[in-house]
Scaffold this active site. Structure first.
Site, short mmCIF file in Angstrom:
data_model
loop_
_atom_site.label_atom_id
_atom_site.label_comp_id
_atom_site.label_asym_id
_atom_site.label_seq_id
_atom_site.Cartn_x
_atom_site.Cartn_y
_atom_site.Cartn_z
N LYS A 114 26.44 42.77 19.54
CA LYS A 114 27.95 43.00 19.59
C LYS A 114 28.39 44.28 19.71
O LYS A 114 27.83 45.08 19.12
CB LYS A 114 28.48 42.34 18.06
CG LYS A 114 28.05 40.66 17.91
CD LYS A 114 28.81 40.01 18.77
CE LYS A 114 28.35 38.48 18.73
NZ LYS A 114 29.53 37.71 18.23
N SER A 439 24.08 22.55 19.35
CA SER A 439 24.55 22.30 20.45
C SER A 439 23.51 21.98 21.68
O SER A 439 22.46 22.82 21.75
CB SER A 439 25.73 22.98 21.23
OG SER A 439 25.02 24.24 21.66
N GLU A 490 27.21 17.91 19.83
CA GLU A 490 28.48 18.57 20.14
C GLU A 490 29.04 18.26 21.43
O GLU A 490 29.70 19.15 22.14
CB GLU A 490 28.53 19.93 19.81
CG GLU A 490 27.85 20.52 18.59
CD GLU A 490 27.86 21.91 18.04
OE1 GLU A 490 28.27 22.74 18.61
OE2 GLU A 490 26.98 21.87 16.90
N HIS A 700 19.62 32.84 25.20
CA HIS A 700 20.48 33.40 26.17
C HIS A 700 19.88 33.46 27.64
O HIS A 700 20.64 34.08 28.68
CB HIS A 700 20.94 34.51 25.51
CG HIS A 700 21.50 34.37 24.37
ND1 HIS A 700 20.91 34.67 23.35
CD2 HIS A 700 23.01 33.95 23.94
CE1 HIS A 700 21.71 34.38 22.12
NE2 HIS A 700 22.96 33.90 22.46
#
Length: 765
Positions: A114, A439, A490, A700
């Site tokens: 981040k 998910s 999800e 990712h």
């Protein structure tokens, strides 16, 4: 009256309808050529510049555009390319650029984390053996493009050298200054080329200055900016800080630069106090960040004008710059794309384009007098008042519940050591239980079906039948993979925060309020405009349906209060802790509803806990205490044999491990592999008494990990964590991945787990 200059620090890349994202993904999928990608993104870039020009912004940023991330851009500018990508030393190709960010079959992606305390991610520079050379002066290219195409005398934007190196890996403190010395000449080369091309201003971002650091490090900035001043004395350098106030105000404002950019929004009032106490150098420009670049609420322009007038008393006339607090990268492009929003809420919003209007209004008010913008000030005044006084913002029942929080239990009935035995008794899981984070891939069919439903092209019944079919298919896939604790996938959710915002009172979704999270990944944060309240069951139907299909436990999946706060645009008229507790009370009812309906493993995700930490360590304690309280407010009312999970990602945890334990979740899963296992070292140094899953592969990247890699990650973790406490899972949710790579990776994860499990069972015997 005061002569003032208007400026911007950066503009959203995504485009009004995410055109940038679509162009990138078409290129990655082979649907367009590199030339077509360059043409599409150039058109977007010029459109954004023209907009700022038309709004009358005097200092327009150029070079804030990126194909992925501005920190990665800095790395490729200076040839800081990890060896595993086999770079030949020339200008970095676009394919190599994307490989660094996304990985490829024979080279893992660089770490992603981040950007300070935002929800934007940057690609971490790998600085070991760094030998910076200017391979590609992108700032120069974008400066010349703006000048040639639009006649704009732009302000090139660079990530400053100290901040860039502080954000990297391989920057050990002992050799930091020597490393910095290598980069100074490379930066000087960039600046000299800009000066030769005619640039008058350059914005150099040093947000590290707004963090907590030892005062001795100021000498690093003195060295850097003295070198720049000597090399390019005619170039006006704006040293830009943001996200907080300056601990060393006097030292920073006296650095040898033309302008100092200071955040007057997220500074807790400290910046104005410092200005009053110490004044401001007569020869410098003060770039005052007074419009909130991180939130979407319309400014009280009367208050902002009053603040600017006060600031102007300390600044030489003609040297006051009016600007946002930070780059507008963190807000959506324009509220004009939201005509269907409630009139009062829409009136109270200000996205990037509207913030530029606010800057222009304030600049004109200072220069020509408030009477020159009477209508604009009155319009803003009326809009802000209408929202604050509306029923939208004021729910008396919620306010009463918050006032009576002292009567609400926020601790589990039994301590962890006792309740975990009750959970083990009925769960009956093997050593190293496996699960996923929540998910599963949202295929083009899933997205199209949802879009058709939202447009009214299919009925509710047809949509629900599709969601159930997809859920059932993935329950079967999970069983075939032999995962121990399942999830429903999800498929009904676009986003882990937005979905809850659609179901809770006090929230409002947008259609085009997209912001960049990482790479082409965009999120659409909901607007928390008023008091938050539970109105209907949110996740129960899908969870109960999934559980009906299997004898294995299925996790209920919720998002925790602090993450909802950090990933939303939160009202700015009450403290965030109040909003977090409102969310906690609402989610508590959802947790109880799941439990009543037979869901006995409930995951309450708090991935944004770490990222929301204030940049000043002195403010940490209150933030963390508030976070723990709102989490426990959500989870504490369940039965002892109900197992509470939580998940966190992209984080350094060594300094908040006590807080993680204080959440009192029975099981926590943490992103590990993208940080290349560094988090494991935290658990080598502390004793953590609850159960934990450290992510064993990076989700990712489209790259499928090998069984050996996963086993290496498991074995490394087991050196720090007791085998009986250890769960095995991917790093994060799998929504953005494609189905074949997801199944292949999970197959490898299960195979790796079973082999390591067998080894341990032999050892136990």
């Amino acid at each position: 009256m005061v002569k003032a200059i208007s400026s911007n620090l950066g503009y959203p890349r995504l485009g009004e309808k995410r055109e940038w994202k679509r162009a990138l993904e078409k290129f990655w999928n082979g649907a367009i050529s590199e030339e077509e990608l360059l043409a599409e993104t150039k058109a977007l870039r010029l459109h954004a510049l023209k907009k700022q020009q038309e709004k009358g912004i005097d200092l327009i940023p150029v070079g804030d555009f990126s194909f992925y991330d501005q920190v990665l851009d800095t790395s490729v500018t200076f040839g800081i390319i990890p060896k595993r990508f086999q770079h030949d030393g020339g200008k970095v190709s676009l394919n190599t650029y994307f490989d660094i960010a996304r990985g490829k079959s024979d080279a893992v992606a660089s770490e992603m984390t981040k950007w300070f305390n935002t929800n934007y991610h940057y690609i971490v520079p790998e600085l070991a053996d760094a030998d910076p050379k200017v391979l590609d002066n992108r700032a120069l290219y974008y400066y010349e493009e703006a000048k040639k195409e639009l006649g704009i005398e732009g302000k090139p934007v660079l990530v400053g050298p100290v901040t860039y190196l502080k954000l990297g890996k391989g920057n050990d403190a002992e050799n930091f200054e020597a490393l910095l010395d290598k980069f100074i000449p490379a930066y000087v080369e960039i600046l000299k080329e800009l000066e030769r091309a005619g640039a008058k201003w350059v914005q150099i971002d040093e947000p590290y200055l707004a963090t907590s650091f030892d005062k001795s490090e100021i000498k690093l900035f003195e060295k850097v900016y003295q070198a720049f001043q000597t090399a390019v004395p005619n170039l006006k350098i704006e040293l830009q800080t943001y996200f907080e106030s300056l601990d060393y105000y006097e030292e920073v404002v006296n650095l040898p630069v033309a302008a100092i950019g200071i955040d007057f929004v997220h500074d807790h009032g400290d910046s104005l106090e410092a200005l009053k106490a110490h004044g401001f150098p007569e020869d410098k420009y003060l770039a005052a960040g007074v419009i909130d670049g991180r939130n979407v609420w319309r400014s009280d322009l009367d208050a902002k004008l009053s603040l600017l007038t006060e600031i102007a008393d300390y600044v030489t006339d003609g040297k006051l710059i009016v600007q946002p607090s930070n780059s507008l990268l963190h807000v959506p492009v324009t509220k004009l794309s939201e005509p269907d929003l409630d009139e009062v809420i829409l009136g109270g919003l200000s996205f990037a384009d509207q913030k530029l209007d606010e800057i222009a209004i304030l600049t004109k008010a200072l220069t020509d007098g408030a009477e020159s913008v009477t209508a604009e000030l009155e319009d803003a005044r009326a809009a802000v008042t209408a929202l604050n006084e509306s029923s939208h913002r004021n729910n008396l029942e919620v306010q009463e519940a918050i006032a009576n929080l002292g009567n609400v239990r926020v601790d589990r009935e039994l301590p962890f050591a006792e309740r975990i035995k009750l959970q083990h008794a009925w769960l009956n899981l093997p050593l190293f239980p496996t699960t996923t984070i929540g998910s599963f891939p949202q295929s083009p069919e899933v997205r199209k079906t949802r879009a058709d439903w939202l447009k009214g092209n299919i009925t509710d019944a047809e949509y629900n039948a599709f969601i159930e079919k997809e859920t059932a298919r993935w329950i079967k896939i999970q069983e075939e993979l032999d995962i121990d604790v399942l999830v429903h996938g999800e498929f009904e959710r676009t986003d882990m925060v937005e979905y809850f915002g659609q179901k809770l009172a006090g929230f409002q979704a947008t259609k085009f309020g997209w912001v960049q999270s990482y790479g082409s990944r965009a999120v659409r944060p909901p607007l928390i405009y008023g008091d938050v309240a539970f109105t209907e069951e949110i996740t129960v139907k899908e969870s109960v349906y999934a559980q009906s299909l299997t004898k294995r436990p299925v996790k209920g999946m919720l998002t925790a209060p602090v993450t909802i706060i950090n990933w939303s645009f939160v009202r700015d008229d009450v403290p965030e802790s109040v909003v977090a507790n409102q969310v906690g009370l609402a989610l508590r009812k959802e947790v109880e509803a799941l439990e009543r309906n037979g869901i006995k493993v409930i995951q309450v995700d708090e991935p944004a806990l770490r990222e929301g930490l204030p940049l000043k360590q002195a403010r940490w304690e209150k933030y963390l205490n508030d976070a723990v309280y709102s989490f426990k407010l959500t989870t504490a009312s369940v039965q002892n044999d109900t197992q509470i999970h939580t998940h966190m990602c992209y984080s350094d945890f060594d300094d908040i491990i006590d807080t993680i334990s204080a959440l009192d979740a029975d099981v926590i899963s943490i992103e590990t592999s993208r940080s290349h296992g560094e988090i494991i070292s935290t658990f080598e140094e502390v004793t953590y008494d609850k159960e934990i899953g450290l992510g064993v592969y990076d989700i990712h990247s489209p790259r499928v990990p090998t069984v050996t890699e996963i086993q290496d990650n498991i074995r490394r973790a087991l050196r720090a964590i007791d085998a009986k406490q250890f769960w095995i899972n991917p790093d994060c949710g799998l929504k953005t991945r494609k189905e074949p790579e997801t199944i292949a990776a999970l197959q490898d994860m299960i195979k790796a787990t079973k082999e390591v499990r067998a080894e341990y069972q032999v050892l136990e015997k």
